[in-house]
Design a protein around this motif. Structure first.
Motif, PDB file in Angstrom:
ATOM      1  N   GLY A 153       0.906  -1.066  -0.030  1.00  0.00           N
ATOM      2  CA  GLY A 153      -0.185  -0.006   0.081  1.00  0.00           C
ATOM      3  C   GLY A 153       0.787   1.358   0.102  1.00  0.00           C
ATOM      4  O   GLY A 153       0.445   2.264  -0.493  1.00  0.00           O
ATOM      5  N   VAL A 154       1.906   1.272   0.734  1.00  0.00           N
ATOM      6  CA  VAL A 154       3.064   2.478   0.784  1.00  0.00           C
ATOM      7  C   VAL A 154       3.616   2.480  -0.601  1.00  0.00           C
ATOM      8  O   VAL A 154       3.795   3.583  -1.193  1.00  0.00           O
ATOM      9  N   LEU A 155       3.977   1.305  -1.105  1.00  0.00           N
ATOM     10  CA  LEU A 155       4.939   1.263  -2.383  1.00  0.00           C
ATOM     11  C   LEU A 155       3.914   1.857  -3.530  1.00  0.00           C
ATOM     12  O   LEU A 155       4.324   2.711  -4.473  1.00  0.00           O
ATOM     13  N   ALA A 156       2.571   1.411  -3.519  1.00  0.00           N
ATOM     14  CA  ALA A 156       1.734   2.005  -4.622  1.00  0.00           C
ATOM     15  C   ALA A 156       1.759   3.487  -4.917  1.00  0.00           C
ATOM     16  O   ALA A 156       1.467   3.874  -5.788  1.00  0.00           O
ATOM     17  N   VAL A 157       1.791   4.061  -3.831  1.00  0.00           N
ATOM     18  CA  VAL A 157       1.748   5.644  -4.041  1.00  0.00           C
ATOM     19  C   VAL A 157       3.117   6.116  -4.262  1.00  0.00           C
ATOM     20  O   VAL A 157       3.336   7.478  -4.584  1.00  0.00           O
ATOM     21  N   GLN A 158       4.042   5.369  -4.628  1.00  0.00           N
ATOM     22  CA  GLN A 158       5.359   5.362  -5.017  1.00  0.00           C
ATOM     23  C   GLN A 158       6.244   6.587  -4.018  1.00  0.00           C
ATOM     24  O   GLN A 158       6.673   7.759  -4.483  1.00  0.00           O
ATOM     25  N   PRO A 159       6.255   6.358  -2.807  1.00  0.00           N
ATOM     26  CA  PRO A 159       7.200   7.441  -2.178  1.00  0.00           C
ATOM     27  C   PRO A 159       8.514   7.378  -2.496  1.00  0.00           C
ATOM     28  O   PRO A 159       9.193   6.292  -2.738  1.00  0.00           O
ATOM     29  N   THR A 160       9.482   8.127  -2.137  1.00  0.00           N
ATOM     30  CA  THR A 160      10.963   8.052  -2.339  1.00  0.00           C
ATOM     31  C   THR A 160      11.597   7.512  -1.204  1.00  0.00           C
ATOM     32  O   THR A 160      12.678   6.593  -1.200  1.00  0.00           O
ATOM     33  N   ILE A 161      10.947   7.320   0.004  1.00  0.00           N
ATOM     34  CA  ILE A 161      11.363   7.026   1.438  1.00  0.00           C
ATOM     35  C   ILE A 161      10.292   6.198   1.994  1.00  0.00           C
ATOM     36  O   ILE A 161       9.141   6.382   1.983  1.00  0.00           O
ATOM     37  N   ILE A 162      10.666   4.819   2.730  1.00  0.00           N
ATOM     38  CA  ILE A 162       9.596   4.231   3.304  1.00  0.00           C
ATOM     39  C   ILE A 162      10.183   4.090   4.719  1.00  0.00           C
ATOM     40  O   ILE A 162      11.577   3.760   5.016  1.00  0.00           O
ATOM     41  N   ILE A 163       9.418   4.172   5.864  1.00  0.00           N
ATOM     42  CA  ILE A 163       9.799   4.273   7.239  1.00  0.00           C
ATOM     43  C   ILE A 163       8.988   3.076   7.977  1.00  0.00           C
ATOM     44  O   ILE A 163       7.906   2.827   7.829  1.00  0.00           O
ATOM     45  N   LEU A 164       9.974   2.134   8.449  1.00  0.00           N
ATOM     46  CA  LEU A 164       8.996   1.008   9.045  1.00  0.00           C
ATOM     47  C   LEU A 164       9.178   1.286  10.711  1.00  0.00           C
ATOM     48  O   LEU A 164      10.345   1.216  10.978  1.00  0.00           O
ATOM     49  N   ASP A 165       8.034   1.679  11.150  1.00  0.00           N
ATOM     50  CA  ASP A 165       8.201   1.973  12.635  1.00  0.00           C
ATOM     51  C   ASP A 165       7.662   0.547  13.732  1.00  0.00           C
ATOM     52  O   ASP A 165       6.563   0.615  13.559  1.00  0.00           O
ATOM     53  N   GLU A 166       9.020   0.171  13.825  1.00  0.00           N
ATOM     54  CA  GLU A 166       8.590  -1.167  14.643  1.00  0.00           C
ATOM     55  C   GLU A 166       7.740  -2.113  13.808  1.00  0.00           C
ATOM     56  O   GLU A 166       6.908  -2.687  14.527  1.00  0.00           O
ATOM     57  N   ALA A 167       7.859  -2.066  12.739  1.00  0.00           N
ATOM     58  CA  ALA A 167       6.776  -2.965  11.699  1.00  0.00           C
ATOM     59  C   ALA A 167       7.053  -4.323  11.795  1.00  0.00           C
ATOM     60  O   ALA A 167       6.035  -5.093  11.404  1.00  0.00           O
ATOM     61  N   THR A 168       8.131  -4.792  12.610  1.00  0.00           N
ATOM     62  CA  THR A 168       8.322  -6.449  12.715  1.00  0.00           C
ATOM     63  C   THR A 168       8.310  -6.736  14.264  1.00  0.00           C
ATOM     64  O   THR A 168       8.197  -8.294  14.491  1.00  0.00           O
ATOM     65  N   SER A 169       7.763  -5.759  15.036  1.00  0.00           N
ATOM     66  CA  SER A 169       7.994  -6.283  16.619  1.00  0.00           C
ATOM     67  C   SER A 169       6.759  -7.188  17.012  1.00  0.00           C
ATOM     68  O   SER A 169       6.827  -8.020  18.010  1.00  0.00           O
ATOM     69  N   MET A 170       5.452  -7.283  16.221  1.00  0.00           N
ATOM     70  CA  MET A 170       4.436  -7.874  16.503  1.00  0.00           C
ATOM     71  C   MET A 170       4.445  -9.212  15.764  1.00  0.00           C
ATOM     72  O   MET A 170       3.403 -10.052  15.920  1.00  0.00           O
ATOM     73  N   LEU A 171       5.420  -9.536  15.024  1.00  0.00           N
ATOM     74  CA  LEU A 171       5.493 -10.740  14.079  1.00  0.00           C
ATOM     75  C   LEU A 171       6.288 -11.968  14.695  1.00  0.00           C
ATOM     76  O   LEU A 171       7.143 -11.719  15.471  1.00  0.00           O
ATOM     77  N   ASP A 172       5.987 -13.072  14.429  1.00  0.00           N
ATOM     78  CA  ASP A 172       6.688 -14.181  14.782  1.00  0.00           C
ATOM     79  C   ASP A 172       7.752 -14.202  14.159  1.00  0.00           C
ATOM     80  O   ASP A 172       8.039 -13.727  12.851  1.00  0.00           O
ATOM     81  N   PRO A 173       8.838 -15.043  14.193  1.00  0.00           N
ATOM     82  CA  PRO A 173      10.141 -15.305  13.409  1.00  0.00           C
ATOM     83  C   PRO A 173      10.051 -15.265  12.037  1.00  0.00           C
ATOM     84  O   PRO A 173      10.779 -14.794  11.240  1.00  0.00           O
ATOM     85  N   ILE A 174       9.260 -16.048  11.710  1.00  0.00           N
ATOM     86  CA  ILE A 174       8.940 -16.301  10.189  1.00  0.00           C
ATOM     87  C   ILE A 174       8.201 -15.102   9.676  1.00  0.00           C
ATOM     88  O   ILE A 174       8.723 -14.583   8.548  1.00  0.00           O
ATOM     89  N   GLY A 175       7.185 -14.440   9.975  1.00  0.00           N
ATOM     90  CA  GLY A 175       6.829 -13.305   9.619  1.00  0.00           C
ATOM     91  C   GLY A 175       7.962 -12.118   9.723  1.00  0.00           C
ATOM     92  O   GLY A 175       7.827 -11.393   8.656  1.00  0.00           O
ATOM     93  N   ARG A 176       8.419 -12.008  10.554  1.00  0.00           N
ATOM     94  CA  ARG A 176       9.858 -11.105  10.641  1.00  0.00           C
ATOM     95  C   ARG A 176      10.711 -11.390   9.505  1.00  0.00           C
ATOM     96  O   ARG A 176      11.059 -10.167   8.909  1.00  0.00           O
ATOM     97  N   ASN A 177      11.280 -12.470   9.246  1.00  0.00           N
ATOM     98  CA  ASN A 177      12.189 -12.646   8.135  1.00  0.00           C
ATOM     99  C   ASN A 177      11.167 -12.278   6.863  1.00  0.00           C
ATOM    100  O   ASN A 177      11.980 -11.891   6.091  1.00  0.00           O
ATOM    101  N   GLU A 178      10.108 -12.607   6.737  1.00  0.00           N
ATOM    102  CA  GLU A 178       9.433 -12.444   5.355  1.00  0.00           C
ATOM    103  C   GLU A 178       9.423 -10.905   5.214  1.00  0.00           C
ATOM    104  O   GLU A 178       9.690 -10.244   4.162  1.00  0.00           O
ATOM    105  N   VAL A 179       9.042 -10.029   6.200  1.00  0.00           N
ATOM    106  CA  VAL A 179       9.206  -8.508   6.010  1.00  0.00           C
ATOM    107  C   VAL A 179      10.375  -8.254   5.786  1.00  0.00           C
ATOM    108  O   VAL A 179      10.808  -7.146   4.706  1.00  0.00           O
ATOM    109  N   ILE A 180      11.481  -8.633   6.536  1.00  0.00           N
ATOM    110  CA  ILE A 180      12.886  -7.885   6.298  1.00  0.00           C
ATOM    111  C   ILE A 180      13.455  -8.370   4.896  1.00  0.00           C
ATOM    112  O   ILE A 180      14.110  -7.540   4.322  1.00  0.00           O
ATOM    113  N   GLU A 181      13.195  -9.474   4.379  1.00  0.00           N
ATOM    114  CA  GLU A 181      13.581 -10.078   3.212  1.00  0.00           C
ATOM    115  C   GLU A 181      13.036  -9.160   1.999  1.00  0.00           C
ATOM    116  O   GLU A 181      13.422  -8.696   1.024  1.00  0.00           O
ATOM    117  N   THR A 182      11.690  -9.003   2.325  1.00  0.00           N
ATOM    118  CA  THR A 182      10.858  -8.217   1.242  1.00  0.00           C
ATOM    119  C   THR A 182      11.698  -6.672   1.389  1.00  0.00           C
ATOM    120  O   THR A 182      11.670  -6.260  -0.037  1.00  0.00           O
TER     121      THR A 182
END
Length: 279
Positions: A153-182
Motif C-alpha cells: 500500500g505504501v509502495l503503490a503511492v510511490q514514495p521516495t522513502i519508506i519508514i518501518l516503525d517497529e513494523a516487525t515487533s508483533m510478528l513471529d520469527p517467520i513473519g519477521r523474516n518475510e518482511v525484512i527479506e521483502t
C-alpha cells in the motif's frame, strides 16, 4: 549511495512543554538508496524521530530537510508525499475489505485515475509477492503477509522513502523474516531509501548503517560492524546483541579460532564449516 535525501540538524523536540526533551540536538544525514536502522530501548526517542521525519511532529528547534524540502507547517503534505510509513500493528492499518481494496486506499486519496491505479496495485503487490491474494480478506492473512500488504500500500503511492516503525515487533520469527527479506529485495532492486525504527539489533544488523538512540540523544552512529564493537556498552543502555554476535564472542573466548564477530547465523555457520574442514 546517492545524494543526501534527508538532512536533520540539531533537532530538539518537547512534548507539551515538558522540561526534559524527547529529542535533544539530534543531527544526521541519510543518502538516497540507503537502509538506515534507528535503534534504542523504549523512551529513547527513536519513534519520535520517525514521526518528525514523516511530518507528524514539527521540531521545537533545529531543521529537517526531506528531498530538499524543509519541514514546516506549510510543507507537511509535500513531505508526506515523499515518505511512506508502515506501523507496528498490521491489524490497525487495514481499511479495505480485500487486499486489493486496501492497497487502493492511498491511491484513491490521491485521486489516481482508475487505469493507473490498477497498474500500480498489480505492480506493488507483485513486488511484495502478494499478487495472488488480491481478493483475500486481510484478516485471513498471516502477520507477515499483512505487513507485506501494508508495504504494498505504501509502495503503490510511490514514495521516495519508506519508514518501518517497529513494523516487525508483533510478528513471529517467520513473519519477521518475510518482511525484512521483502524490504531487502525492494532496496536492492530500486533506489528506495529505507529507515527502520526498531529495538531489535538483529534486525538492525541487516541495514547499511545504524544510529543508536539513548535518552533522546544520538548515542552512536556507524556500520553494524562498528556499532556492535561497543558490545557491553549497548547492553548497558538496554539493548540485546544479536545471537550470532554473542555466540561468536563466546566461541572466541572458549579458544575456537573464530576470525570475526558475526552478525548473521549464515556467516557464523560458514566460518565454523570452514574451520571443520581444516581439522
Amino acid at each position: 549511495m546517492g545524494q543526501t535525501i534527508i538532512d536533520v540538524k540539531d533537532v530538539t523536540f518537547h512534548y507539551h512543554q515538558e522540561a526534559t526533551p524527547a529529542l535533544s540536538n539530534v543531527s544526521f544525514q541519510v543518502k538516497q538508496g540507503e537502509w538506515l536502522a534507528i535503534v534504542g530501548h523504549n523512551g529513547s526517542g527513536k519513534s519520535t524521530l520517525a514521526r518528525i521525519l514523516n511530518g507528524l511532529y514539527i521540531p521545537s528547534t533545529g531543521s529537517v530537510h526531506v528531498c530538499g524540502i524543509q519541514l514546516s507547517e506549510e510543507t507537511i503534505w509535500d513531505i508526506r508525499k515523499q515518505v511512506g510509513m508502515v506501523f507496528q500493528n498490521p491489524d490497525n492499518q487495514f481499511v479495505g475489505s480485500t487486499v486489493k481494496d486496501d492497497v487502493a486506499f492511498g491511491l484513491e486519496n490521491n485521486a489516481i485515475p482508475r487505469e493507473e491505479m490498477n497498474r500500480r496495485i498489480e505492480w506493488a503487490t507483485k513486488r511484495v509477492k502478494m499478487d495472488g491474494f488480491l481478493d483475500r480478506e486481510p484478516h485471513h492473512l498471516s502477520g507477515g503477509q499483512k505487513q507485506r500488504v501494508a508495504i504494498a500500500g505504501v509502495l503503490a503511492v510511490q514514495p521516495t522513502i519508506i519508514i518501518l516503525d517497529e513494523a516487525t515487533s508483533m510478528l513471529d520469527p517467520i513473519g519477521r523474516n518475510e518482511v525484512i527479506e521483502t524490504v531487502r529485495e525492494l532496496k536492492n532492486q530500486s533506489s528506495l531509501t529505507v529507515i527502520s525504527i526498531t529495538h531489535d539489533l538483529e534486525e538492525a544488523s541487516k541495514a547499511d548503517r545504524i544510529i543508536v538512540m539513548n535518552g533522546g540523544k544520538k548515542f552512536v552512529e556507524g556500520t553494524p560492524e562498528e556499532v556492535f564493537l561497543l558490545d557491553d556498552k549497548l547492553v548497558e543502555i538496554g539493548l540485546d546483541l544479536p545471537f550470532p554476535f554473542q555466540l561468536s564472542k563466546k566461541l572466541k573466548e572458549a579458544g575456537i579460532p573464530i576470525q570475526k564477530h558475526h552478525l548473521t547465523e549464515e556467516g557464523l555457520v560458514n566460518e565454523l564449516w570452514t574451520l571443520r574442514s581444516k581439522i
